[in-house]
Design a protein around this motif. Structure first.
Motif, short mmCIF file in Angstrom:
data_model
loop_
_atom_site.label_atom_id
_atom_site.label_comp_id
_atom_site.label_asym_id
_atom_site.label_seq_id
_atom_site.Cartn_x
_atom_site.Cartn_y
_atom_site.Cartn_z
N ALA A 8 0.91 -1.08 0.02
CA ALA A 8 0.12 -0.19 -0.08
C ALA A 8 0.92 1.29 -0.08
N ILE A 9 1.96 1.41 0.77
CA ILE A 9 2.78 2.26 0.88
C ILE A 9 3.54 2.53 -0.56
N GLY A 10 3.75 1.42 -1.21
CA GLY A 10 4.39 1.43 -2.73
C GLY A 10 3.46 2.14 -3.33
N VAL A 11 2.13 1.87 -3.62
CA VAL A 11 1.36 2.21 -4.45
C VAL A 11 1.30 3.82 -4.29
N ALA A 12 1.26 4.38 -2.75
CA ALA A 12 0.84 5.67 -2.72
C ALA A 12 2.10 6.47 -2.81
N LEU A 13 3.39 5.93 -2.91
CA LEU A 13 4.71 6.35 -3.36
C LEU A 13 4.62 6.64 -4.62
N ILE A 14 4.13 5.82 -5.48
CA ILE A 14 4.28 5.89 -6.88
C ILE A 14 2.99 6.50 -7.67
#
Length: 231
Positions: A8-14
């Motif tokens: 979820a954090i990766g999707v938010a960062l991208i």
């Protein structure tokens, strides 16, 4: 849970942080340090994320190849696993429980000690313990008792040596080995329960702090923008 949160954090960062970064820059206000770090991390992930994933995949493949093709590296790695705090002891007990249970079954079936050791070497799944069992077999071939051969190898806990000595003196070696397997299986089960009970709150706190850092980096600038709009 950790993988889901990190995804979820990766999707938010991208996808999310770049849109927020454009909003923050259009507002023309200074950003807090944690927000600048978050935007920088987002840019790094967007620019080099696939490269990092590819490097991680290649590193994993190279690591697996080294384990399969380099016996010295496999021996060092498996020995390191057994020396890890907490987890190493649990892993060793689990392997010894499987080994002693199989060894007891083969010995009670009439298989000689040396042949049983040779078979058990291939099922322990750890190169360091396998090398230790090989040394035990060489000791028995030199005329040592089973308990003496195990005692000469530092990899095996004193419980194994004591129970083997009891089994040799009473003539019930298979029963002694079965008792060792039972004791270690019980210890592993209790140790895993204790680890699970301690890991769950620690994991919750770590993930909570991680999410708090991300949310504070996002919400503080938004709060400043909303406050200025009200003024």
């Amino acid at each position: 849970v950790a993988l889901v949160i990190l995804a979820a954090i990766g999707v938010a960062l991208i996808h999310v942080v770049p849109e927020l970064a454009r909003l923050f820059h259009s507002a023309g206000q200074p950003l807090p340090l944690q927000t600048r770090l978050l935007i920088g991390l987002s840019g790094f992930v967007r620019s080099y994320g696939w490269l990092l994933l590819g490097a991680a995949g290649l590193g994993f493949i190279a690591f697996r190849h080294a384990l399969a093709s380099r016996p010295a590296f496999r021996l060092w790695f498996d020995g390191t696993l057994l020396r890890l705090p907490l987890l190493g002891d649990v892993r060793k007990k689990l392997i010894l429980a499987r080994f002693t249970g199989l060894f007891a079954l083969m010995y009670s079936s009439g298989i000689t000690i040396v042949d049983a050791l040779n078979v058990a070497e291939d099922v322990v799944g750890n190169a360091a313990l396998k090398e230790g069992l090989t040394r035990v077999g060489h000791g028995i071939e030199r005329g040592l008792k089973l308990s003496e051969a195990f005692g000469a190898v530092n990899l095996f806990p004193p419980l194994v040596t004591r129970m083997l000595r009891v089994g040799e003196s009473t003539g019930a070696l298979d029963q002694a080995l079965s008792n060792v397997s039972y004791f270690y299986e019980r210890d592993v089960r209790e140790a895993i329960e204790r680890l699970q009970a301690s890991i769950e709150p620690a994991l919750t706190v770590i993930l909570g702090l991680l999410l708090l850092a991300v949310m504070s980096a996002v919400m503080l600038p938004i709060y400043d923008i909303v406050s200025r709009m009200k003024l």
